[in-house]
Write an enzyme that holds these catalytic residues in place. Sequence first.
Site, mmCIF file in Angstrom:
data_model
loop_
_atom_site.group_PDB
_atom_site.id
_atom_site.type_symbol
_atom_site.label_atom_id
_atom_site.label_comp_id
_atom_site.label_asym_id
_atom_site.label_seq_id
_atom_site.Cartn_x
_atom_site.Cartn_y
_atom_site.Cartn_z
ATOM 1 N N LYS A 1 -20.109 -33.405 25.962
ATOM 2 C CA LYS A 1 -21.296 -32.484 25.585
ATOM 3 C C LYS A 1 -21.747 -31.930 27.024
ATOM 4 C CE LYS A 1 -25.771 -33.144 25.680
ATOM 5 N NZ LYS A 1 -26.361 -31.788 26.238
ATOM 6 N N GLU B 1 -23.613 -41.439 37.029
ATOM 7 C CA GLU B 1 -23.570 -40.940 38.479
ATOM 8 C C GLU B 1 -24.800 -40.209 38.423
ATOM 9 O OE1 GLU B 1 -24.301 -38.150 40.869
ATOM 10 O OE2 GLU B 1 -22.499 -37.146 40.338
ATOM 11 N N CYS C 1 -26.129 -33.173 43.567
ATOM 12 C CA CYS C 1 -26.785 -34.276 44.010
ATOM 13 C C CYS C 1 -26.245 -35.017 45.446
ATOM 14 C CB CYS C 1 -25.928 -35.200 42.904
ATOM 15 S SG CYS C 1 -24.220 -35.023 42.963
ATOM 16 N N GLU D 1 -36.194 -36.497 44.413
ATOM 17 C CA GLU D 1 -35.047 -35.295 44.532
ATOM 18 C C GLU D 1 -35.551 -33.942 44.172
ATOM 19 O OE1 GLU D 1 -30.354 -35.276 43.330
ATOM 20 O OE2 GLU D 1 -31.920 -36.143 41.953
#
Length: 475
Positions: free
Chosen positions: A171, A246, A280, A379
């Site tokens: 997905k 992750e 990331c 972040e």
Amino acid sequence: MYRSMMLINGERVEGASGRFEIIHNPANQEPVAEVAIGDVIDAVKALEAAQRAFPGWSSVSARKRCGLLHDAAEIVRERADHISKLLTMEMGKPIRDSRREVLSAADSLDYFAEEGLRNIGEWISAGDTRSIVVKQPVGVVSMITPWNYPVELLAWKAGPALAAGCTAVAKPSSLAPVAATEFVMAINDAGLPPGVLNIVHGSGDTVGAELVTNPVSRKISFTGETSTGRWIMEAAARHLKRVSLELGGHAPMIVFDDADIDAAAGACVRRAFGNMGQVCISVNRVYVDDAIAEDFAEKVIRRTLDLRIGDPLDPEVDLGPMVSERQRRKTREHIEDALRKGARILCGGREPEGFTRGYYFMPTVLTDVDHTMCIMREETFGPVAPIMRFSSEEEAVRLANDTEYGLAAYVYTNSLRRAVRTAERIEAGSVGVNIGSVIDLQAPFGGWKQSGIGRELSHRGLEEYLEIKHIRLGL
């Protein structure tokens, strides 16, 4: 306009609802593709197709499975221009970076095709018994991937899963599903049996939730936000499913006074602003020794101002738009919070002039920052490099570890002892020393703390898709 279908049991389908959504180019808001939108019914069909295909695929010899992966890699390379263009148009990544991503995805398939041939068990002799340790595929895998590297990160999952003998349902993110779908189509065109690798579009609340909670899937491999990763881990626990997560990152970069300042400044700019900071493992916080802080900042500013912003389809462009207005707004909010608390802008901090359409934002360098600011705690996922000074190695390491994340970190120094000492003390899954990248197909990649569990890449990435069985023989 391009039309992107789903793939279930080897057939391109619209989905049970018949709905389509338009994907718009973040560079100009023009329509790029209409995408078939699936729902729970489609997710169930895909999982059941993968379940039916599993006995046959898992019994195929590793050599044949891995040969098909090699063939798939070649097809991906042949279609690299087509897939790269779609990736740039749906996500905003500069075309040369998109092409690099697609070719890297092909390399991942080749790598795991080779690694899959080294899936070797053990034979243990002990008196009148023998023990055989074998590795067998987990089963059906649900793979949920993000929008920032939609092709490469899917390859990191599909490659080892298929090499191990698993079947899978992918997905992709609803923000960038088109290139990922073309990648899956290319793999299937190598000759995979129907149902081995499926792809379903749709929201995380419907399709994603079904892929996670349905008992047919035995493993979840997810790359995305930490909050979603927590929910997946909780939901998967109901069936004791294996998970690889992750998740978010907030990578520090430490630049010591004995570092090659030019090299460090160049790496800082590339890693903080590449893909508009939507990575990331981007450099999110820069800690620089007092003695070289001004010199370092000047070099970073010069290199930042040299970056060319523009149409991402232009091969000379360094930076395209951000993926959405939401991401751009979050970047603005973090910068504004920092300014209210005393930070200063050295360059950037606004939309570039002359861009009336598109989610463009200038790469931004901040100074006078501290850990009370959101930009140093959360972040941002945007093109911002906040620079903070330190006066000792102990302080630098403490600041680097002052985060809930632990995905990647970077250290620049010409002292081997300091490099090893610092790298070992930093709480992160990967540390780059005098290099601005921590990714190597042959080395494990994954996070500590709130950055996730499990590993991708290397032989450890393959083992995430394997169960270990002990067979004891009495002779």
